[in-house]
Design an enzyme around this catalytic site. Structure first.
Site, PDB file in Angstrom:
ATOM      1  N   ASP A  39       0.854  -1.191   0.000  1.00 42.57           N
ATOM      2  CA  ASP A  39       0.000   0.000   0.000  1.00 42.57           C
ATOM      3  C   ASP A  39       0.890   1.240   0.000  1.00 42.57           C
ATOM      4  O   ASP A  39       1.331   1.688   1.053  1.00 42.57           O
ATOM      5  CB  ASP A  39      -0.877   0.029   1.255  1.00 42.57           C
ATOM      6  CG  ASP A  39      -1.729  -1.215   1.367  1.00 42.57           C
ATOM      7  OD1 ASP A  39      -1.213  -2.228   1.872  1.00 42.57           O
ATOM      8  OD2 ASP A  39      -2.887  -1.175   0.939  1.00 42.57           O
ATOM      9  N   ASP A 179     -10.750  -4.508  -1.842  1.00 42.70           N
ATOM     10  CA  ASP A 179      -9.755  -4.134  -0.849  1.00 42.70           C
ATOM     11  C   ASP A 179     -10.362  -3.165   0.157  1.00 42.70           C
ATOM     12  O   ASP A 179     -10.829  -2.090  -0.207  1.00 42.70           O
ATOM     13  CB  ASP A 179      -8.574  -3.453  -1.573  1.00 42.70           C
ATOM     14  CG  ASP A 179      -7.523  -2.924  -0.623  1.00 42.70           C
ATOM     15  OD1 ASP A 179      -6.586  -2.260  -1.103  1.00 42.70           O
ATOM     16  OD2 ASP A 179      -7.635  -3.176   0.603  1.00 42.70           O
ATOM     17  N   GLY A 201      -5.877  -6.942   5.194  1.00 44.14           N
ATOM     18  CA  GLY A 201      -4.739  -6.575   6.032  1.00 44.14           C
ATOM     19  C   GLY A 201      -5.007  -6.984   7.466  1.00 44.14           C
ATOM     20  O   GLY A 201      -4.550  -8.035   7.937  1.00 44.14           O
TER      21      GLY A 201
HETATM   22  C1  DX5 Z   1      -6.624   1.287   2.371  1.00 41.52           C
HETATM   23  C2  DX5 Z   1      -5.737   0.071   2.322  1.00 41.52           C
HETATM   24  C3  DX5 Z   1      -6.384  -1.025   3.136  1.00 41.52           C
HETATM   25  C4  DX5 Z   1      -5.542  -2.250   3.225  1.00 41.52           C
HETATM   26  C5  DX5 Z   1      -6.335  -3.377   3.841  1.00 41.52           C
HETATM   27  O1  DX5 Z   1      -5.935   2.364   1.894  1.00 41.52           O
HETATM   28  O2  DX5 Z   1      -5.568  -0.318   0.965  1.00 41.52           O
HETATM   29  O3  DX5 Z   1      -7.597  -1.361   2.519  1.00 41.52           O
HETATM   30  O4  DX5 Z   1      -5.098  -2.603   1.977  1.00 41.52           O
HETATM   31  O5  DX5 Z   1      -6.706  -2.958   5.113  1.00 41.52           O
HETATM   32  P1  DX5 Z   1      -7.811  -3.740   5.968  1.00 41.52           P
HETATM   33  O6  DX5 Z   1      -7.874  -5.155   5.456  1.00 41.52           O
HETATM   34  O7  DX5 Z   1      -7.283  -3.658   7.366  1.00 41.52           O
HETATM   35  O8  DX5 Z   1      -9.076  -3.006   5.748  1.00 41.52           O
END
Ligand code: DX5
Length: 228
Positions: A39, A179, A201
């Site tokens: 990211d 995502d 994540g």
């Molecule tokens: C947002 C990020 C998050 C990350 C995943 O900018 O891109 O979405 O990848 O985070 P979780 O799975 O904790 O929402």
């Protein structure tokens, strides 16, 4: 085009211990995750900053698994080759972050990487309908980008379904990824809407049991809806 029969799991390193990334990516690989998402944030496109290509390159030698760079940056064009040189097989830009998306996607492919485009929650699928022939991965954000640990935005499901229908109607070989807020409780709904690649994540790197068990639980939840 053959229907993808098994869900792909992508681990976002956003919740990882940034002081110990080499070991963390090794743990993710051991857990049987399919790909890692980096990211990348510049503090302008999103109100957060993370890492650059040198950090990704340093982790590249720790694992064999695929890397995708999710560029949450304004004007990604000047550094496109840096992410490929760092070891990313897919480079994802935001449709909202580049003036000439057709040229940007073409350039990513010219660099030998898969071309990905991400859509923020407020951005309609129509923003990319004229460049889908240049897209290898379509990332539908199910949170507003910038931070991990946010809640899944279920109102994105019609957009996911619309993307699935358009990809299938045109017979395009595009990975449809979601995502944001993806975990055992939400992955099924995203799969039912048509997603086949799931970036997680917080729910993957943290939580009860082992990462292998959490990955397995998420895969099974997605499979159950894909088979339904
Ligand atoms: C947002 C990020 C998050 C990350 C995943 O900018 O891109 O979405 O990848 O985070 P979780 O799975 O904790 O929402």
């Amino acid at each position: 085009m053959a229907e993808q029969v098994s869900p792909m799991l992508v681990a976002s390193v956003l919740p990882a211990d940034f002081a110990d990334l080499g070991r963390q990516v090794e743990e993710i690989e051991k857990a049987g995750v399919d790909r890692i998402q980096w990211d990348v944030m510049d503090g302008r496109f999103v109100p957060n900053m993370t890492f650059g290509p040198d950090v990704i390159a340093a982790c590249r030698r720790h694992v064999d698994m695929g890397f995708e760079a999710h560029l949450m940056v304004v004007d990604p064009d000047p550094m496109l080759e840096r992410w490929v040189e760092a070891g990313c097989e897919i480079v994802i830009v935001h449709a909202e972050a580049t003036t000439h998306l057709h040229r940007t996607l073409s350039r990513i492919r010219d660099l030998g990487a898969g071309a990905g485009v991400a859509l923020n929650p407020a951005t309609p699928l129509s923003a990319v309908e004229n460049v889908l022939d240049l897209v290898d991965l379509l990332l539908v954000m199910t949170v507003n980008p910038g931070f991990g640990g946010q809640s899944y935005i279920a109102s994105m499901e019609p957009k996911i379904a619309q993307a699935r229908a358009e990809i299938d109607r045109r017979g395009l070989d595009i990975e449809l990824e979601v995502d944001g807020g993806i975990g055992a409780a939400t992955i099924g709904a995203a799969a039912r809407a048509g997603a086949r690649v799931f970036c997680a994540g917080s729910a993957l790197l943290n939580g009860p049991g082992t990462m292998t068990q959490r990955a397995e639980e998420m895969r099974n939840a997605a499979l159950a809806e894909m088979a339904a």
